[in-house]
Design a protein around this motif. Structure first.
Motif, short mmCIF file in Angstrom:
data_model
loop_
_atom_site.label_atom_id
_atom_site.label_comp_id
_atom_site.label_asym_id
_atom_site.label_seq_id
_atom_site.Cartn_x
_atom_site.Cartn_y
_atom_site.Cartn_z
N MET A 1 5.34 17.97 74.27
CA MET A 1 5.20 18.88 73.04
C MET A 1 4.36 20.09 73.69
N GLU A 2 4.79 21.10 73.06
CA GLU A 2 3.98 22.44 73.50
C GLU A 2 2.43 22.43 73.08
N LYS A 3 1.50 23.20 73.77
CA LYS A 3 0.06 23.21 73.23
C LYS A 3 0.09 24.31 71.85
N PHE A 4 -0.80 23.77 71.06
CA PHE A 4 -1.04 24.65 69.85
C PHE A 4 -2.00 25.55 70.12
N GLU A 5 -1.57 27.04 70.28
CA GLU A 5 -2.42 27.93 70.49
C GLU A 5 -2.46 28.85 69.21
N THR A 6 -3.57 29.62 69.15
CA THR A 6 -4.08 30.57 68.06
C THR A 6 -2.80 31.56 67.87
N PHE A 7 -2.46 31.95 66.65
CA PHE A 7 -1.40 32.85 66.64
C PHE A 7 -1.65 33.31 64.94
N THR A 8 -0.91 34.60 64.80
CA THR A 8 -1.02 35.30 63.48
C THR A 8 0.33 35.18 63.07
N GLY A 9 0.43 34.73 61.82
CA GLY A 9 1.96 34.70 61.12
C GLY A 9 1.99 35.04 59.66
N THR A 10 3.20 35.34 59.23
CA THR A 10 3.37 35.59 57.77
C THR A 10 3.34 34.26 57.10
N VAL A 11 2.98 34.19 55.78
CA VAL A 11 2.70 33.09 55.09
C VAL A 11 4.02 33.11 53.83
N CYS A 12 4.60 32.05 53.90
CA CYS A 12 5.71 32.06 52.94
C CYS A 12 5.20 31.13 51.66
N PRO A 13 5.00 31.45 50.50
CA PRO A 13 4.59 30.78 49.55
C PRO A 13 5.71 29.94 48.47
N LEU A 14 5.60 28.70 48.76
CA LEU A 14 6.54 27.60 48.00
C LEU A 14 5.73 27.05 46.94
N ASP A 15 5.65 27.63 45.76
CA ASP A 15 5.13 27.20 44.59
C ASP A 15 5.61 26.11 43.88
N ARG A 16 5.67 24.88 44.46
CA ARG A 16 6.10 23.52 43.85
C ARG A 16 5.16 22.46 44.30
N SER A 17 4.69 21.67 43.43
CA SER A 17 4.02 20.22 43.70
C SER A 17 5.27 19.22 43.89
N ASN A 18 4.68 18.32 44.66
CA ASN A 18 5.37 16.93 44.84
C ASN A 18 6.88 17.40 45.59
N VAL A 19 6.74 18.36 46.69
CA VAL A 19 8.00 18.62 47.34
C VAL A 19 8.46 17.57 48.19
N ASP A 20 9.47 16.68 47.85
CA ASP A 20 9.83 15.58 49.03
C ASP A 20 10.72 15.90 49.93
N THR A 21 10.81 14.94 50.85
CA THR A 21 11.26 14.99 52.04
C THR A 21 12.98 15.17 51.72
N ASP A 22 13.50 14.66 50.63
CA ASP A 22 14.95 14.77 50.36
C ASP A 22 15.28 16.47 50.19
N ALA A 23 14.18 16.85 49.69
CA ALA A 23 14.33 18.38 49.21
C ALA A 23 14.21 19.26 50.86
N ILE A 24 13.16 18.74 51.59
CA ILE A 24 13.12 19.38 52.74
C ILE A 24 14.49 19.41 53.57
N ILE A 25 14.97 18.11 53.80
CA ILE A 25 16.14 18.07 54.38
C ILE A 25 16.90 16.95 53.79
N PRO A 26 18.03 17.54 53.20
CA PRO A 26 18.85 16.43 52.48
C PRO A 26 19.52 15.69 53.17
N LYS A 27 19.78 14.24 52.72
CA LYS A 27 20.35 13.22 53.53
C LYS A 27 21.61 13.40 54.47
N GLN A 28 22.45 14.21 54.26
CA GLN A 28 23.80 14.25 54.95
C GLN A 28 23.27 14.98 56.05
#
Lengths: 467, 212
Positions: free
Chosen positions: B1-28
């Motif tokens: 695993m790569e070391k976690f280093e300090t970084f500056t990045g863009t924030v993507c806002p996903l305005d939903r609660s209860n996002v499930d892992t089926d939504a994150i990556i569907p079963k197929q």
């Protein structure tokens, strides 16, 4: 000695070491393996030149990808080449590492969470893990059982241990009795409706109370199966005489002197009087009605005598937005009586509700009836080859087929639609599975979670009814 | 695993609660026997207008213009801002694999499901828990015309937005140590081989049926 909860006992008896900050190494007695979450773990093992720590602690079976239609030709009958490769990979990995696997054509093959207890491979007092969130199921045996990711699958294979921190403890007590027609599924859906899908996050839940004690082991397996839908990785029930009777004589159960020793130990697996929980939730069993979910989260659930709720009545804005989105996805209007909702398909199966008792309950409703004309498909998928054989011996298959249901081969099937069994976009399903998430049973599919008896009744009437 | 280093990045806002892992990556997409290549199918059913299957050329599929990942402001985002109980449902590690493969290094939410939370750390992703009010404020900032850029400093346990006061966060010391040093859990556990063997010997004596 201070009074201990069942969770304390299960946890402490598996501690290999503990750091000052509470990070612990715990020993795993049983590791169940299926084809979806294991290939990358075996690959990792190979890349690092490692071997399984204790081969005989593992038991594998393919369940997610297997077809439920005619498959006597074995793995070659899996049409989708990607699915087929995944099952073949499991077979190869188990052969390479000498792990016992119930392959697709083995009569003992089935859903991993059905075959564990059925074989006596998951026993009271064990730690049980699997790369599958519904591993909580095995807690019904008085075991500490929880789902893990693939990195942890590899970790268990390599070390027979896991790095964990102890969870907080919650007791969910259902004071009984419940009314006739109210099943373990209804009880657990009512619990999730009360505490929410994140209500158990960070906790291990012990289910207790007369309504829980009155449940059969099959019922307790259904109950603990859905602990994860309340956010808890682990849910369990204390050992009682029913647990011990259930285990006795099963292929992997202890025998002879070992049996007597085991029983003496198992009889200590309950929460001591006076032990304290971090949180206690109490439900009145008599108030629980047969449950039907209306939305896209298991907490979106009401009694069958109620109507679809109105987001306008919800004060929390984030929650109200979630309800609106769910209603739109489900194609439902607020205020619609649940019993006015017609279904297109019915699915009876999954690690939640595919055991013999579930099939008997469904058959009792279906007997001498006919599937309604608006129902395009009503599937019965037994949880294992042995459940299927038992049901056939009892003539349940004939009852189902005569009523117009399809009688299938065992597997996960339409619970998550990784095989060919799935909903088309917009189709509505009464399902005995555990998740009504968007797209879970097929993209655009609409799932209503119910008990086996309710699913069978919906198949016969074409819509939900009081049972 | 790569070391976690300090970084500056863009924030993507996903305005939903209860996002499930089926939504994150569907079963197929779970049929793959690899652990890489899931990024193009992250949030597949929300991100594309057609039905996705493994093996498709994702660059030719119609994008859903309404979905936040397709918004030009958030291209290349490394921080995902979302709502409560993120990652609920299935234990599939394919969910953090997909997030990581897409390029997310950090998730910010008021709460997570336990298994998902745990899986993130095994894959070099830092799931940050922040108070709901702070999450609300970050959503307001991240939804402006100019995307929000944020610095994540795990060593100091803080998020920094421009000149504002840093936002502190909690993280388990052991997990922090593993992330910062890119440590493999299995290697760490195998330092305790003697303790594992001693446990087995003791347990086999107390509960012989577990080892027969």
């Amino acid at each position: 000695m201070s009074a201990k909860t069942l969770y304390d006992k299960l946890w402490e008896s598996h501690l290999v070491r503990t750091d000052e900050d509470g990070t612990a190494l715990i020993y795993i007695d049983r590791h169940l393996v299926h084809e979806v979450t294991s290939p990358q773990a075996f690959e990792g093992l190979r890349l690092a030149g490692r071997k399984p720590w204790r081969t005989e602690a593992n038991l594998a079976t393919p369940d997610h990808n297997v077809p439920t239609t005619e498959r006597s030709g074995g793995v070659s009958t899996i049409v989708d080449p990607v699915s087929r490769l995944q099952v073949e990979t499991l077979d190869q990995n188990c052969r390479d590492f000498a792990i016992t696997e119930f392959e697709m054509l083995d009569p003992r093959q089935g859903i991993v969470h059905v075959i564990g207890p059925e074989q006596g491979a998951t026993l009271p007092g064990m730690t049980v893990v699997c790369g599958d969130s519904h591993t909580s199921t095995h807690g019904a045996m008085g075991a500490l059982a929880f789902g893990i990711g693939t990195s942890e699958v590899e970790h268990v294979l390599a070390t027979q241990c896991l790095i964990q921190k102890k969870s907080k403890s919650m007791q969910v007590r259902v004071d009984g009795p419940v009314a006739a027609g109210v099943t373990a599924k209804d009880i657990v859906l009512a619990i999730i409706g009360k505490i929410g899908t994140a209500g158990g996050t960070g906790y291990a839940i012990e289910f207790a109370g007369d309504a829980i004690e009155a449940l059969s082991i099959e019922g307790r397996l259904t109950l603990c199966n859905m602990a994860i839908e309340a956010g808890a990785r682990a849910g369990f029930v204390a050992v009682d005489q029913k647990t011990i009777d259930y285990v006795k004589g099963r292929p992997y159960a202890p025998q002879g002197d070992d049996w007597d020793k085991a029983v003496a130990y198992w009889q200590t697996l309950h929460t001591d009087p006076g032990a304290e929980f971090d949180k206690v939730v109490i439900l009145d069993g008599a108030a629980i009605k047969p449950q039907v979910t209306w939305g896209t989260s298991p907490e979106m659930v009401v009694g069958v005598d109620q109507a679809v709720p109105d987001p306008a009545d919800e004060a929390d804005k984030v929650k109200a937005d979630g309800m609106r989105r769910a209603l739109e996805y489900m194609g439902l209007e607020a205020g619609t009586p649940i019993q006015d909702i017609a279904v297109d398909k019915v699915f009876i199966g999954s690690c939640t509700n595919s055991r013999i008792e579930d099939l008997r309950a469904a058959a009792q409703v279906a007997k001498g009836q006919q599937v309604a004309s608006n129902v395009k498909l009503a599937l019965i998928v037994p949880g294992s080859g042995l459940v299927k054989a038992q049901a056939e011996q009892e003539g349940l298959d004939k009852i189902f087929v005569e009523a117009g249901f399809e009688w299938r081969e065992p597997g996960c099937s339409m619970c998550l639609a990784m095989n060919a069994d799935r909903l088309e976009s917009g189709e509505r399903c009464a399902s005995t599975s555990n998740r009504n998430f968007e797209g879970r049973q097929g993209q655009g599919g609409r799932t209503h979670l119910v008990s086996p008896a309710m699913a069978a009744a919906a198949a016969i009437h074409g819509h939900f009814v009081e049972i | 695993m790569e070391k976690f280093e300090t970084f500056t990045g863009t924030v993507c806002p996903l305005d939903r609660s209860n996002v499930d892992t089926d939504a994150i990556i569907p079963k197929q997409f779970l049929k793959s026997i690899k652990r890489s290549g899931f990024g193009p199918n992250l949030f597949d059913e929300w991100r594309y207008l057609d039905h996705g299957e493994p093996g498709m050329d994702n660059s030719k599929r119609p994008l859903n213009p309404e979905f936040v990942l397709n918004d030009s402001r958030y291209q290349g985002a490394q921080v995902l801002l979302t709502r409560e109980n993120f990652g609920c449902g299935s234990s599939r590690e394919h969910a953090p694999w997909a997030l990581e493969d897409y390029g997310f290094r950090v998730i910010i939410a008021p709460s997570y499901a336990d298994i998902f939370f745990n899986n993130c750390f095994k894959n070099g992703i830092l799931p940050v828990v922040l108070d709901e009010k702070i999450v609300d404020e970050l959503f307001a900032q991240a939804s402006l015309e100019q995307a929000l850029s944020l610095t994540v400093d795990l060593q100091q346990q803080q998020l920094v937005v421009g000149d504002a006061a840093p936002i502190p966060f909690e993280v388990d010391p052991f997990r922090k140590h593993c992330l910062l040093n890119g440590l493999d859990d299995i290697g760490l556990t195998l330092q305790h081989v003697d303790l594992i063997k001693a446990y087995e010997a003791r347990r086999a004596d107390e509960a012989p049926w577990l080892f027969s």
